[in-house]
Write a protein that holds these residues in place. Structure first.
Motif, PDB file in Angstrom:
ATOM      1  N   GLY A  10      24.857  28.427 -18.818  1.00 60.64           N
ATOM      2  CA  GLY A  10      23.770  29.283 -18.381  1.00 60.64           C
ATOM      3  C   GLY A  10      24.297  30.564 -17.752  1.00 60.64           C
ATOM      4  N   ASN A  11      23.383  31.407 -17.332  1.00 59.43           N
ATOM      5  CA  ASN A  11      23.758  32.711 -16.776  1.00 59.43           C
ATOM      6  C   ASN A  11      24.276  32.630 -15.350  1.00 59.43           C
ATOM      7  OD1 ASN A  11      23.132  34.203 -19.076  1.00 59.43           O
ATOM      8  ND2 ASN A  11      20.972  34.294 -18.516  1.00 59.43           N
ATOM      9  N   ASN A  12      23.758  31.721 -14.570  1.00 58.70           N
ATOM     10  CA  ASN A  12      24.127  31.626 -13.161  1.00 58.70           C
ATOM     11  C   ASN A  12      25.020  30.418 -12.925  1.00 58.70           C
ATOM     12  OD1 ASN A  12      22.533  33.879 -12.385  1.00 58.70           O
ATOM     13  ND2 ASN A  12      20.712  32.599 -12.508  1.00 58.70           N
ATOM     14  N   PHE A  13      26.252  30.526 -13.355  1.00 60.17           N
ATOM     15  CA  PHE A  13      27.183  29.422 -13.187  1.00 60.17           C
ATOM     16  C   PHE A  13      28.009  29.627 -11.915  1.00 60.17           C
ATOM     17  CE2 PHE A  13      29.580  32.608 -15.414  1.00 60.17           C
ATOM     18  CZ  PHE A  13      30.858  32.501 -14.898  1.00 60.17           C
ATOM     19  N   GLY A  14      28.469  28.516 -11.364  1.00 56.44           N
ATOM     20  CA  GLY A  14      29.307  28.554 -10.168  1.00 56.44           C
ATOM     21  C   GLY A  14      30.609  27.814 -10.412  1.00 56.44           C
ATOM     22  N   ILE A  15      31.441  27.808  -9.417  1.00 57.33           N
ATOM     23  CA  ILE A  15      32.743  27.147  -9.507  1.00 57.33           C
ATOM     24  C   ILE A  15      32.575  25.676  -9.891  1.00 57.33           C
ATOM     25  CG2 ILE A  15      34.799  26.481  -8.201  1.00 57.33           C
ATOM     26  CD1 ILE A  15      34.618  29.470  -8.812  1.00 57.33           C
ATOM     27  N   GLU A  16      31.561  25.026  -9.355  1.00 58.20           N
ATOM     28  CA  GLU A  16      31.333  23.609  -9.635  1.00 58.20           C
ATOM     29  C   GLU A  16      31.084  23.351 -11.114  1.00 58.20           C
ATOM     30  OE1 GLU A  16      29.062  25.404  -7.719  1.00 58.20           O
ATOM     31  OE2 GLU A  16      30.132  25.150  -5.844  1.00 58.20           O
ATOM     32  N   ASP A  17      30.538  24.337 -11.800  1.00 57.43           N
ATOM     33  CA  ASP A  17      30.253  24.186 -13.223  1.00 57.43           C
ATOM     34  C   ASP A  17      31.523  24.111 -14.060  1.00 57.43           C
ATOM     35  OD1 ASP A  17      27.413  24.176 -13.016  1.00 57.43           O
ATOM     36  OD2 ASP A  17      27.508  26.336 -12.627  1.00 57.43           O
ATOM     37  N   ALA A  18      32.630  24.557 -13.510  1.00 59.84           N
ATOM     38  CA  ALA A  18      33.908  24.443 -14.214  1.00 59.84           C
ATOM     39  C   ALA A  18      34.237  22.980 -14.479  1.00 59.84           C
ATOM     40  CB  ALA A  18      35.024  25.103 -13.404  1.00 59.84           C
ATOM     41  N   SER A  45      38.708  34.337 -11.380  1.00 60.76           N
ATOM     42  CA  SER A  45      39.931  33.558 -11.584  1.00 60.76           C
ATOM     43  C   SER A  45      39.845  32.216 -10.868  1.00 60.76           C
ATOM     44  CB  SER A  45      41.168  34.343 -11.162  1.00 60.76           C
ATOM     45  OG  SER A  45      41.069  34.768  -9.836  1.00 60.76           O
ATOM     46  N   THR A  46      39.045  32.123  -9.809  1.00 61.78           N
ATOM     47  CA  THR A  46      38.856  30.836  -9.138  1.00 61.78           C
ATOM     48  C   THR A  46      38.153  29.841 -10.064  1.00 61.78           C
ATOM     49  OG1 THR A  46      36.850  31.713  -8.098  1.00 61.78           O
ATOM     50  CG2 THR A  46      38.869  31.702  -6.771  1.00 61.78           C
ATOM     51  N   PHE A  47      37.223  30.329 -10.884  1.00 60.82           N
ATOM     52  CA  PHE A  47      36.561  29.483 -11.869  1.00 60.82           C
ATOM     53  C   PHE A  47      37.585  29.004 -12.893  1.00 60.82           C
ATOM     54  CE2 PHE A  47      34.462  28.809 -15.942  1.00 60.82           C
ATOM     55  CZ  PHE A  47      33.401  27.980 -15.587  1.00 60.82           C
ATOM     56  N   LEU A  48      38.424  29.914 -13.381  1.00 56.10           N
ATOM     57  CA  LEU A  48      39.442  29.558 -14.362  1.00 56.10           C
ATOM     58  C   LEU A  48      40.445  28.562 -13.786  1.00 56.10           C
ATOM     59  CD1 LEU A  48      40.043  33.115 -15.862  1.00 56.10           C
ATOM     60  CD2 LEU A  48      38.724  31.236 -16.880  1.00 56.10           C
ATOM     61  N   THR A  49      40.817  28.748 -12.540  1.00 53.86           N
ATOM     62  CA  THR A  49      41.750  27.823 -11.882  1.00 53.86           C
ATOM     63  C   THR A  49      41.141  26.433 -11.785  1.00 53.86           C
ATOM     64  OG1 THR A  49      42.775  29.607 -10.625  1.00 53.86           O
ATOM     65  CG2 THR A  49      43.067  27.372  -9.774  1.00 53.86           C
ATOM     66  N   VAL A  82      46.599  32.032 -15.091  1.00 50.94           N
ATOM     67  CA  VAL A  82      46.226  30.719 -14.591  1.00 50.94           C
ATOM     68  C   VAL A  82      46.885  29.632 -15.431  1.00 50.94           C
ATOM     69  CG1 VAL A  82      44.302  29.065 -14.388  1.00 50.94           C
ATOM     70  CG2 VAL A  82      44.048  31.386 -13.502  1.00 50.94           C
ATOM     71  N   VAL A  83      46.819  29.763 -16.730  1.00 45.42           N
ATOM     72  CA  VAL A  83      47.335  28.723 -17.610  1.00 45.42           C
ATOM     73  C   VAL A  83      48.852  28.748 -17.683  1.00 45.42           C
ATOM     74  CG1 VAL A  83      47.341  27.831 -19.972  1.00 45.42           C
ATOM     75  CG2 VAL A  83      45.206  28.577 -18.934  1.00 45.42           C
ATOM     76  N   MET A  84      49.457  29.911 -17.790  1.00 42.01           N
ATOM     77  CA  MET A  84      50.909  29.995 -17.955  1.00 42.01           C
ATOM     78  C   MET A  84      51.652  30.220 -16.643  1.00 42.01           C
ATOM     79  SD  MET A  84      51.387  29.178 -20.994  1.00 42.01           S
ATOM     80  CE  MET A  84      53.129  29.492 -21.188  1.00 42.01           C
ATOM     81  N   GLY A  85      50.948  30.430 -15.556  1.00 37.11           N
ATOM     82  CA  GLY A  85      51.597  30.614 -14.269  1.00 37.11           C
ATOM     83  C   GLY A  85      51.600  32.069 -13.849  1.00 37.11           C
ATOM     84  N   THR A  86      51.891  32.309 -12.597  1.00 40.52           N
ATOM     85  CA  THR A  86      51.784  33.648 -12.032  1.00 40.52           C
ATOM     86  C   THR A  86      52.851  34.609 -12.539  1.00 40.52           C
ATOM     87  OG1 THR A  86      53.067  32.975 -10.113  1.00 40.52           O
ATOM     88  CG2 THR A  86      50.666  32.871  -9.923  1.00 40.52           C
ATOM     89  N   THR A  87      53.911  34.108 -13.167  1.00 39.68           N
ATOM     90  CA  THR A  87      54.949  35.009 -13.661  1.00 39.68           C
ATOM     91  C   THR A  87      54.672  35.502 -15.062  1.00 39.68           C
ATOM     92  OG1 THR A  87      56.277  33.157 -14.485  1.00 39.68           O
ATOM     93  CG2 THR A  87      56.714  33.950 -12.242  1.00 39.68           C
TER      94      THR A  87
END
Length: 90
Positions: A10-18, A45-49, A82-87
């Motif tokens: 949906g349009n209004n997703f939050g971190i919990e929806d991850a 990026s918090t959602f992706l994490t 996020v997936v491959m790391g911060t470097t």
């Protein structure tokens, strides 16, 4: 499997929806998953994490990077970091 994230959450997703999206990804991970972010602005990026951290811990960064494709993500570099790391650099 193709998942249109906007239609799925949906349009209004939050971190919990991850967590909900992650469970759908888990069910289809062996077949490959494409996440389509059409119509969505910058995804935090918090959602992706939250979405990928458990998958990475269980399967490894390389496996997740190879099994999951993303389309139309305006901040693809955040996904890659996020997936491959911060470097990881583009």
């Amino acid at each position: 499997m193709m998942i249109n994230v906007r239609e799925f959450l949906g349009n209004n997703f939050g971190i919990e929806d991850a967590i909900v999206l992650r469970e759908e990804i888990k069910k289809n991970l062996n077949d490959g998953v494409t996440l389509d972010f059409t119509g969505m602005e910058r995804v935090p990026s918090t959602f992706l994490t939250c979405l990928f951290s458990d998958l990475i811990n269980k399967n490894g960064r390389e496996a997740i990077f190879n099994a999951i494709n993303v389309n139309n993500l305006t901040n693809y570099s955040d996904f890659a970091r996020v997936v491959m790391g911060t470097t990881f650099l583009n």
